[in-house]
Design a protein around this motif. Sequence first.
Motif, mmCIF file in Angstrom:
data_model
loop_
_atom_site.group_PDB
_atom_site.id
_atom_site.type_symbol
_atom_site.label_atom_id
_atom_site.label_comp_id
_atom_site.label_asym_id
_atom_site.label_seq_id
_atom_site.Cartn_x
_atom_site.Cartn_y
_atom_site.Cartn_z
ATOM 1 N N LEU A 21 2.474 -3.572 -4.062
ATOM 2 C CA LEU A 21 1.140 -3.113 -4.436
ATOM 3 C C LEU A 21 0.447 -4.136 -5.330
ATOM 4 O O LEU A 21 -0.747 -4.433 -5.148
ATOM 5 N N LEU A 24 -0.853 -6.986 -3.277
ATOM 6 C CA LEU A 24 -2.077 -6.633 -2.564
ATOM 7 C C LEU A 24 -3.288 -6.667 -3.485
ATOM 8 O O LEU A 24 -4.401 -7.028 -3.068
ATOM 9 N N LEU A 25 -3.078 -6.312 -4.747
ATOM 10 C CA LEU A 25 -4.177 -6.280 -5.712
ATOM 11 C C LEU A 25 -4.509 -7.658 -6.271
ATOM 12 O O LEU A 25 -5.583 -7.846 -6.858
ATOM 13 N N SER A 28 -8.105 -9.250 -6.866
ATOM 14 C CA SER A 28 -9.145 -8.219 -6.837
ATOM 15 C C SER A 28 -9.745 -7.952 -8.206
ATOM 16 O O SER A 28 -10.812 -7.346 -8.314
ATOM 17 N N GLY A 55 -1.584 5.356 1.809
ATOM 18 C CA GLY A 55 -2.844 4.631 1.778
ATOM 19 C C GLY A 55 -3.935 5.351 1.010
ATOM 20 O O GLY A 55 -3.688 5.946 -0.043
ATOM 21 N N SER A 56 -5.156 5.327 1.549
ATOM 22 C CA SER A 56 -6.297 5.909 0.838
ATOM 23 C C SER A 56 -6.157 7.421 0.673
ATOM 24 O O SER A 56 -6.654 7.989 -0.303
ATOM 25 N N LEU A 80 -11.801 -2.911 -4.838
ATOM 26 C CA LEU A 80 -10.799 -2.823 -3.780
ATOM 27 C C LEU A 80 -11.416 -3.115 -2.417
ATOM 28 O O LEU A 80 -10.839 -3.844 -1.598
ATOM 29 N N HIS A 83 -12.420 -6.711 -1.958
ATOM 30 C CA HIS A 83 -11.212 -7.520 -1.781
ATOM 31 C C HIS A 83 -10.619 -7.357 -0.383
ATOM 32 O O HIS A 83 -9.607 -7.966 -0.053
ATOM 33 N N LEU A 85 -9.491 -4.427 1.017
ATOM 34 C CA LEU A 85 -8.388 -3.471 1.095
ATOM 35 C C LEU A 85 -8.796 -2.153 1.751
ATOM 36 O O LEU A 85 -7.993 -1.222 1.809
ATOM 37 N N GLU A 87 -9.692 -1.208 5.118
ATOM 38 C CA GLU A 87 -8.932 -0.892 6.326
ATOM 39 C C GLU A 87 -7.431 -0.959 6.082
ATOM 40 O O GLU A 87 -6.667 -0.203 6.675
ATOM 41 N N ARG A 88 -6.998 -1.858 5.210
ATOM 42 C CA ARG A 88 -5.560 -1.980 4.949
ATOM 43 C C ARG A 88 -5.026 -0.752 4.228
ATOM 44 O O ARG A 88 -3.812 -0.515 4.223
ATOM 45 N N ALA A 89 -5.920 0.028 3.620
ATOM 46 C CA ALA A 89 -5.493 1.236 2.929
ATOM 47 C C ALA A 89 -5.332 2.415 3.890
ATOM 48 O O ALA A 89 -4.958 3.498 3.472
#
Length: 383
Positions: A21, A24-25, A28, A55-56, A80, A83, A85, A87-89
């Motif tokens: 995590l 990924l951040l 950002s 995810g989200s 987020l 940065h 994130l 769709e990746r969430a």
Amino acid sequence: MTSEQRIGPIALPDSRARRVLESLLAGSGVTLNGDAPWDPQIFHPDFCSRILRQGSLGLGESYMDGWWECEHIDELACRLLAHGLGERARPASDRLMYRLQAGLINLQSKARAYIVGEAHYDLGNDLFERMLDPTMCYSCGYWKQADNLHDAQLAKLELACRKLDLHPGMRVLDIGCGWGSFAEYAARRHGVAVTGITISREQAELARQRCAGLPVEIELKDYRDLEGCFDRIVSIGMFEHVGHRNYSAYFETIEHVLAENGLFLLHTIGSNNSEISVDPWIDRYIFPNGVLPSARHIAEASEGLLLMEDWQNFGPDYDRTLMAWRDNFDVHWPEIADRYSERTRRMFRYYLSVCAGAFRARDIQLWQVVFSRKRPTRYDAPR
């Protein structure tokens, strides 16, 4: 864990989930348990693994559960999304499942049309009356020359009326009339007769009260059941519930009931791309079966039926609108706290804040599109 039990954020365990995590951040500007007002403060040791797994959806649900807090969720969401994130969430399995479901089932069919009304708009007029301004507009205000929410909503209503070139005596159809904000304004200020339709019983009841004594009729009806002929048609904040499988039917209905020299104004949130997808948290807790149209969706569905006269984007104004709603919600919450749960309070704060951040990041847009039935004269849209 309740807010009364919290002393401060916990020291996150050194786990693979935490390391993934944090990677990924990286870049950002968001730090877990950081010092910035947009940094989430974590109160549960399983936070990282839950976010990676869900995810989200997990991010929103864990906030509702009190697993984390953040001073400025709006700015957290903006960073987020900026940065990359967004769709990746959304886990790939969830995106695939939604595409399969949307391909096999018309999620916004007539039989299912009332689901969002019952789940969201019927939640309680007392809540929305405190969150919104006196116009009861539940859509983006127009802040070009406004410095407060009420003036921004009045400006939005007047902008729509001017784009429609309203004149006394006209017959106007309001598709998705909400609590009657446009119907009341147009009838009172421009002398038109308005028929408004909604799929929310709570909205219909309050709209009728607000429009009493005016040439306004409010009906509980699906747009696919419309008949008649109208000089002007407006749809503000409703197209998001139509669904991609019904876009053609929607515009065919507009073409069917719009007078020969009529105008139609579509006011809708829009997606930057044409992928059919939804945010799973918003879909589950706020707007079930809602899906945002893209510019291509609108253009293709209206082609051959209506002539596009004007397209205006004022998406950044929705950021200010949502933040104003959140401020109202916070200030007036004590007045209704005994009628709603703490989980509902956190759900609404998260919803308003995250959506504000999405507009701030320009991840989604707000469009007003004007159509005619091949108007013979030039159309100049007011701004």
